[in-house]
Design a protein around this motif. Structure first.
Motif, PDB file in Angstrom:
ATOM      1  N   GLY A 211      49.339  15.217  27.250  1.00 14.96           N
ATOM      2  CA  GLY A 211      48.560  14.693  28.367  1.00 14.96           C
ATOM      3  C   GLY A 211      49.463  14.271  29.509  1.00 14.96           C
ATOM      4  N   THR A 260      47.790   0.968  20.151  1.00 13.05           N
ATOM      5  CA  THR A 260      48.499   2.118  19.585  1.00 13.05           C
ATOM      6  C   THR A 260      49.888   1.735  19.098  1.00 13.05           C
ATOM      7  OG1 THR A 260      49.331   2.721  21.772  1.00 13.05           O
ATOM      8  CG2 THR A 260      47.282   3.763  21.061  1.00 13.05           C
ATOM      9  N   TRP A 285      40.523  11.366  16.369  1.00  8.58           N
ATOM     10  CA  TRP A 285      40.166  10.415  17.429  1.00  8.58           C
ATOM     11  C   TRP A 285      39.713  11.173  18.675  1.00  8.58           C
ATOM     12  CZ3 TRP A 285      43.389   5.341  17.817  1.00  8.58           C
ATOM     13  CH2 TRP A 285      43.416   4.732  16.551  1.00  8.58           C
ATOM     14  N   ARG A 286      38.769  10.600  19.412  1.00 11.62           N
ATOM     15  CA  ARG A 286      38.266  11.259  20.608  1.00 11.62           C
ATOM     16  C   ARG A 286      38.505  10.386  21.840  1.00 11.62           C
ATOM     17  NH1 ARG A 286      33.132   9.322  22.111  1.00 11.62           N
ATOM     18  NH2 ARG A 286      32.232   7.846  20.628  1.00 11.62           N
ATOM     19  N   VAL A 287      38.537  11.036  22.970  1.00 13.15           N
ATOM     20  CA  VAL A 287      38.743  10.342  24.240  1.00 13.15           C
ATOM     21  C   VAL A 287      37.474   9.577  24.610  1.00 13.15           C
ATOM     22  CG1 VAL A 287      39.221  10.636  26.699  1.00 13.15           C
ATOM     23  CG2 VAL A 287      40.383  12.077  25.004  1.00 13.15           C
ATOM     24  N   GLY A 290      37.261   9.485  30.745  1.00  9.06           N
ATOM     25  CA  GLY A 290      38.036  10.442  31.512  1.00  9.06           C
ATOM     26  C   GLY A 290      38.763   9.759  32.644  1.00  9.06           C
TER      27      GLY A 290
END
Length: 297
Positions: A211, A260, A285-287, A290
């Motif tokens: 990312g 984290t 895991w998902r975002v 945005g």
């Protein structure tokens, strides 16, 4: 960008709502832009040699977003205050020294002036009723305008790496403020280095990119035969201030189920880049959110 510039000059972009001229070989605003005055909403003239805006810039009545980061402006152009729809203004790393009161658009929501040479701000900054984000890290400010105490919509304020002797008390009273970054000011003396051994760059095996954010790029790496994540900072000043302060805070925070965490500060990068090694998040895991947009601010 030269292709876009050529198309603009040829009249091939009639009706365009967005125009990206970032990095183009320009020393002034192309007059052909004003042929888009009835449609243009987003304009990027960053990383050009443009250092001023013409008076007729206010003809862009529908312009909502202007980016000029990296262009050699020495003051925020006064003509911006005559742009009725302009709500997002970005002049990062331009060398700006002055912000005239006249330069603040009436519909201002998002102001980015990170990494400049600004010593004072106009008293009326907080009088813009739609103001939500103000990014001022890496300047020379020793005070904030008292009018910001009335900025009821202000959600984010970044004033790290300035010369503030203290934070004003009214910050605690702002009803919408959710993000405040202030590390690296003279009053910030409590940060100490965590007792975590540094991580040598030579011990990392760089993998795929994961990312990209406002301050750095994140990669998957292998470290001691285990997967991990590496954030490499871009430059010496980020939106939240100094990379070393961000890394010190992450390391000092320690372990927590809602963080984290961090494994160590990376040293020995061949280009001298700052880096932070972190645990790799599980694939499942998902975002949750945005990146911000012109609509979300």
């Amino acid at each position: 960008m030269e292709h876009t510039l050529a198309a603009l000059r040829a009249g091939d972009l009639a009706g365009a709502r967005a125009l990206n001229l970032s990095g183009a070989d320009l020393s002034e605003v192309p007059p052909e832009i004003f042929g888009l005055s009835e449609t243009l909403e987003v304009l990027d003239i960053g990383a050009t040699r443009i250092s001023a805006l013409p008076a007729e810039f206010s003809r862009l009545k529908k312009l909502k977003v202007l980016f000029a980061s990296g262009a050699p402006f020495r003051r925020l152009p006064e003509v911006l205050g005559d742009c009725p729809a302009l709500s997002q203004v970005g002049f990062r790393g331009c060398g700006i020294e002055a912000v005239p009161a006249e330069a603040l658009p009436p519909a201002l929501r998002w102001l980015t002036l990170t990494d400049n040479r600004i010593e004072t701000l106009p008293p009326g900054l907080g009088e813009r009723p739609l103001l939500q984000k103000v990014m001022l890290a890496g300047n020379r400010l020793d005070a904030l305008p008292d009018s910001l105490a009335g900025a009821k919509s202000l959600e984010l304020l970044r004033v790290a790496a300035n010369r503030l002797p203290a934070l004003p008390g009214w910050l605690a009273e702002l009803p919408a403020l959710a993000w405040l970054a202030w590390a690296g000011n003279p009053f910030d003396t409590a940060v100490t280095e965590a007792l975590v051994p540094p991580v040598a760059w030579r011990d990392l095996a760089l993998g795929k990119a994961l990312g990209r954010g406002a301050s750095g790029d994140v990669f998957e790496v292998s470290w001691k035969d285990r997967p991990a994540a590496l954030k490499l900072f871009r430059g010496t000043m980020t939106s939240d201030g100094l990379p070393e302060r961000e890394m010190a805070a992450c390391l000092a925070a320690g372990e927590h189920p809602n963080l984290t965490g961090a494994l160590g500060r990376v040293v020995g990068h061949p280009d001298g880049a700052e880096g932070l090694l972190m645990p790799l998040l599980p694939d499942g895991w998902r975002v949750l959110a945005g990146p911000p947009s012109a609509q979300s601010c």
